[in-house]
Design an enzyme around this catalytic site. Structure first.
Site, PDB file in Angstrom:
ATOM      1  N   ARG A 201       0.813  -1.227   0.062  1.00 51.67           N
ATOM      2  CA  ARG A 201       0.022  -0.010  -0.014  1.00 51.67           C
ATOM      3  C   ARG A 201       1.014   1.342   0.066  1.00 51.67           C
ATOM      4  NH1 ARG A 201      -4.736   2.335   2.531  1.00 51.67           N
ATOM      5  NH2 ARG A 201      -4.689   4.490   2.104  1.00 51.67           N
ATOM      6  N   ARG A 210      -5.116   2.519  -4.486  1.00 54.03           N
ATOM      7  CA  ARG A 210      -4.188   1.696  -3.741  1.00 54.03           C
ATOM      8  C   ARG A 210      -4.422   0.241  -4.040  1.00 54.03           C
ATOM      9  NH1 ARG A 210      -8.108   5.185  -2.056  1.00 54.03           N
ATOM     10  NH2 ARG A 210      -9.834   4.656  -0.758  1.00 54.03           N
ATOM     11  N   ASP A 213      -6.797  -1.420   1.034  1.00 55.66           N
ATOM     12  CA  ASP A 213      -7.179  -0.395   2.279  1.00 55.66           C
ATOM     13  C   ASP A 213      -7.970  -1.055   3.121  1.00 55.66           C
ATOM     14  OD1 ASP A 213      -7.503   2.085   3.312  1.00 55.66           O
ATOM     15  OD2 ASP A 213      -9.318   2.662   2.206  1.00 55.66           O
ATOM     16  N   ASP A 215     -10.098  -0.489   6.797  1.00 56.59           N
ATOM     17  CA  ASP A 215     -10.531   0.543   7.774  1.00 56.59           C
ATOM     18  C   ASP A 215     -11.323  -0.314   8.664  1.00 56.59           C
ATOM     19  OD1 ASP A 215      -9.517   2.996   6.829  1.00 56.59           O
ATOM     20  OD2 ASP A 215     -10.990   2.539   5.036  1.00 56.59           O
TER      21      ASP A 215
END
Length: 273
Positions: A201, A210, A213, A215
């Site tokens: 990344r 990217r 990712d 989260d």
């Protein structure tokens, strides 16, 4: 929650700040409260549906004899984590380690440390729009699965979504997953950052393309707002690529701030967009 209690298991082992304690050893007393669902075991009178406390006792003895710690704080934390990893279906443990012969040169009955540890329920969003997107998501999930302090419970289907923001870039492949973890929120953030780094990344453009990712969306029903971490994720309400897969794996999960389920939040989103 149901509970199994082990009181004052006696183990002779070699833990302490002083060299003599590590060489000569001493007696420790270990008490454990195991929190789990015992309804099936009680109904069927079946040990296989319970936690074998004899096995837990022998496991504690082995861990204490095969490891050496200076502090009983470290020993207690080690036992708590190892019990949760070794024995399935335990949701939480409370471990107390007593040191009856604490070398303080004063009359004392015992010194003890008590810790409570358990599995946390976490929801994570994953996305990729560079390289082999599907392989990137799968590799990230495999890295989560490979860590002994993490258990991947559910994974949504992968879905193709348009990028958000003004940066021109390829479509994303997104999913969401439910994770059980022993890590704190900060530890989990560090771990998923390691995964992103392993999968190359690169952070050059905000909301740009990217390879991967990850989260953290929710952590139990905790509300966190620090310089490093905001939980629940502040953009959940505005992201279809988050709400849609979350509805697949946890439609009735309640947002701890807005007091609405994920499915209700998604319906609100669709009405307003």
């Amino acid at each position: 929650m149901d509970k199994i209690v082990i009181s004052n298991l006696e183990v002779f082992s070699h833990h302490g700040v002083y060299k003599e304690e590590n060489v000569l050893g001493q007696k420790f007393l270990v008490s454990v409260e195991i929190f789990t669902d015992l309804s099936a075991a009680a109904k069927n009178d079946d040990l296989s549906k319970s936690i074998n406390y004899g096995e837990v006792c022998h496991f504690i003895k082995k861990e204490m004899e095969q490891n050496t710690f200076k502090l009983i704080e470290a020993l207690t934390a080690h036992l708590s984590k190892k019990i949760l990893i070794e024995f399935k279906n335990i949701e939480k443990v409370k471990v107390e380690v007593k040191k009856p012969w604490a070398p303080i040169l004063l009359p004392i009955d015992t010194v003890s440390v008590e810790m409570e540890r358990g599995w946390h329920t976490v929801y994570i969003s994953l996305g990729s729009n560079m390289g082999d997107r599907e392989q990137n998501l799968t590799s990230a999930i495999d890295l989560l699965k490979s860590h002994q302090e993490c258990q991947v419970v559910k994974v949504s289907s992968y879905s193709n979504t348009k990028p958000v923001g003004e940066v021109e870039q390829e479509d994303f492949l997104n999913c969401a997953l439910e994770l059980k973890t022993l890590k704190t929120p900060e530890e989990l953030l560090d771990f998923i950052s390691e995964i992103e780094n392993k999968l190359k990344r690169v952070r050059t453009i905000h909301w740009g393309p990217r390879t991967i990712d990850l989260d953290i969306l929710f952590y139990d029903h905790t509300i966190i707002n620090t310089e490093r971490l905001t939980i629940p994720h502040p953009e959940i309400l505005n992201r279809e690529f988050v709400l849609n897969p979350m509805c697949e794996i946890a439609p009735y999960y309640m947002h701890p701030i807005y007091n609405q389920t994920v499915s209700q939040l998604y319906e609100n989103y669709k009405r307003n967009n």
